[in-house]
Write a protein that holds these residues in place. Structure first.
Motif, mmCIF file in Angstrom:
data_model
loop_
_atom_site.group_PDB
_atom_site.id
_atom_site.type_symbol
_atom_site.label_atom_id
_atom_site.label_comp_id
_atom_site.label_asym_id
_atom_site.label_seq_id
_atom_site.Cartn_x
_atom_site.Cartn_y
_atom_site.Cartn_z
ATOM 1 N N THR A 170 -3.515 0.155 -7.043
ATOM 2 C CA THR A 170 -4.103 -0.670 -8.096
ATOM 3 C C THR A 170 -3.653 -0.157 -9.459
ATOM 4 O O THR A 170 -3.134 0.951 -9.587
ATOM 5 C CB THR A 170 -5.643 -0.630 -8.037
ATOM 6 N N THR A 186 -1.070 -3.313 -9.134
ATOM 7 C CA THR A 186 -0.741 -3.492 -7.717
ATOM 8 C C THR A 186 0.698 -3.985 -7.598
ATOM 9 O O THR A 186 1.016 -5.078 -8.079
ATOM 10 C CB THR A 186 -1.683 -4.510 -7.070
ATOM 11 N N ILE A 236 -3.277 3.342 1.823
ATOM 12 C CA ILE A 236 -4.179 3.346 0.669
ATOM 13 C C ILE A 236 -3.752 2.244 -0.307
ATOM 14 O O ILE A 236 -2.590 2.208 -0.734
ATOM 15 C CB ILE A 236 -4.141 4.712 -0.042
ATOM 16 N N PRO A 237 -4.667 1.346 -0.682
ATOM 17 C CA PRO A 237 -4.321 0.287 -1.640
ATOM 18 C C PRO A 237 -3.874 0.861 -2.985
ATOM 19 O O PRO A 237 -4.406 1.871 -3.448
ATOM 20 C CB PRO A 237 -5.635 -0.492 -1.788
ATOM 21 N N THR A 284 0.707 -4.797 2.699
ATOM 22 C CA THR A 284 -0.684 -4.695 3.113
ATOM 23 C C THR A 284 -0.941 -5.340 4.468
ATOM 24 O O THR A 284 -1.703 -4.810 5.285
ATOM 25 C CB THR A 284 -1.587 -5.353 2.043
ATOM 26 N N ARG A 309 -3.398 4.699 -8.133
ATOM 27 C CA ARG A 309 -2.490 4.075 -9.076
ATOM 28 C C ARG A 309 -1.069 4.524 -8.721
ATOM 29 O O ARG A 309 -0.884 5.657 -8.249
ATOM 30 C CB ARG A 309 -2.818 4.498 -10.501
ATOM 31 N N ASP A 316 0.842 -1.195 0.000
ATOM 32 C CA ASP A 316 0.000 0.000 0.000
ATOM 33 C C ASP A 316 0.879 1.248 0.000
ATOM 34 O O ASP A 316 2.069 1.182 0.355
ATOM 35 C CB ASP A 316 -0.883 0.048 1.246
ATOM 36 N N GLU A 336 -8.397 4.411 -3.331
ATOM 37 C CA GLU A 336 -7.272 3.647 -3.874
ATOM 38 C C GLU A 336 -6.493 4.565 -4.807
ATOM 39 O O GLU A 336 -6.981 5.622 -5.213
ATOM 40 C CB GLU A 336 -7.756 2.412 -4.618
#
Length: 320
Positions: free
Chosen positions: A262, A265, A259-260, A246, A186, A170, A184
């Motif tokens: 993507t 990932t 924050i994830p 994570t 990028r 993350d 999320e």
């Protein structure tokens, strides 16, 4: 026996202690014996082998013969300890050195060691992969665990590895960061932010490759003073971010957002490493333990259209 020489492990232990201390007095103190007794043991070993193992003038140094003998001598001692433990039924010891401490490597190892049963695991902290590679080649440890990457100059020749986990990472930012409200992100969204690296960037292969891949030109590194220091730095600088696995525990989330990431990932590759010519008797058992947990927890899922791995990690997938 080789060439009529029957090694006495008492003599070998005297050599190894002296080779590591490069001082007869300190080596004798470490073995709780006198310097005179230690010197006689080393001299007896040199006489048996017919070579000088140490230069003694102007300080204690290993000769070329001593340098060649040292790795095998450490292996002989380790084998002797395992033999005694097996005879006494006290169980075997597996020495494993881990690195990447901010990412808590032992939380992954702990889930796989149940397969070892009563075997005692002796974890040790290591600075980074190059230092663990040296320890494995010297016979100072049985296994290494962390992120393995290519070392130049053949420094990893003779070492083997197995990928055991791919872990999403993350972005960690302060709550005052401009992107803190995102559900999320990028990786490319972070191009206007500064990547904080909690050690010299030359030692952080994953962060360096991530920054190069996604055009993160603002980079700042500093000494590794622990997880609390990392958290305080990110909290106090609204322009900074760092990457964090994570599942790894962060202390006190107040003032932070995780924050994830993507599209894609990023995945952090954890590997087990060992010396090819010195496989621990329980290595296969431990590898099976990692494989079993990995299947149950989906540790090795990778989809090229969804995930990102550094180019140097792709080859590891073929060996899984």
């Amino acid at each position: 026996m080789v060439s009529g020489v029957d090694l006495d492990l008492v003599l070998v232990r005297a050599f190894v202690a002296t080779a590591e201390e490069l001082h007869f007095g300190r080596a004798a103190q470490r073995l709780t014996t006198s310097q005179q007794v230690l010197s006689k043991r080393v001299a007896r070993l040199e006489s048996l082998l017919g070579v000088r193992l140490f230069e003694r003038e102007g300080g204690t140094r290993l000769t070329e013969a001593g340098e060649r003998f040292a790795p095998a001598a450490r292996e002989a001692l380790a084998a002797g300890e395992r033999a005694v433990a097996a005879a006494l039924g006290t169980g075997q010891v597996v020495r494993i050195d881990v690195w990447g401490h901010l990412y808590a490597p032992m939380r992954t190892v702990a889930q796989a060691v149940a397969a070892l049963g009563p075997v005692r695991l002796e974890p040790g902290p290591a600075r980074d992969w190059p230092s663990v590679a040296e320890m494995l080649l010297r016979g100072d440890t049985d296994l290494g665990f962390g992120r393995v990457h290519p070392l130049g100059g053949g420094r990893d020749a003779g070492l083997a590895q197995r990928l055991v986990r791919l872990e999403p990472v993350d972005a960690v930012v302060s709550t005052s960061h401009a992107l803190a409200g995102a559900a999320e992100l990028r990786p490319a969204d972070l191009r206007d932010s500064t990547l904080w690296c909690p050690a010299e960037l030359t030692r952080l292969d994953f962060l360096r490759r991530f920054a190069d891949e996604f055009g993160i030109t603002r980079r700042q590194d500093g000494p590794n003073l622990g997880l609390d220091h990392l958290v305080e730095h990110i909290r106090g600088d609204a322009a900074c971010f760092t990457l964090f696995p994570t599942d790894a525990p962060l202390p006190d989330y107040a003032g932070l957002r995780s924050i994830p990431l993507t599209a894609p990932t990023p995945l952090y590759a954890w590997s087990l490493a060992w010396r090819e010519t010195r496989r621990h008797p329980l290595l296969d058992v431990l590898l099976r333990g990692f494989a079993d947990v990995g299947r149950a927890r989906r540790w090795l899922e990778y989809a090229p259209e969804r995930d990102w791995l550094p180019d140097t990690d792709h080859a590891k997938l073929a060996g899984v």
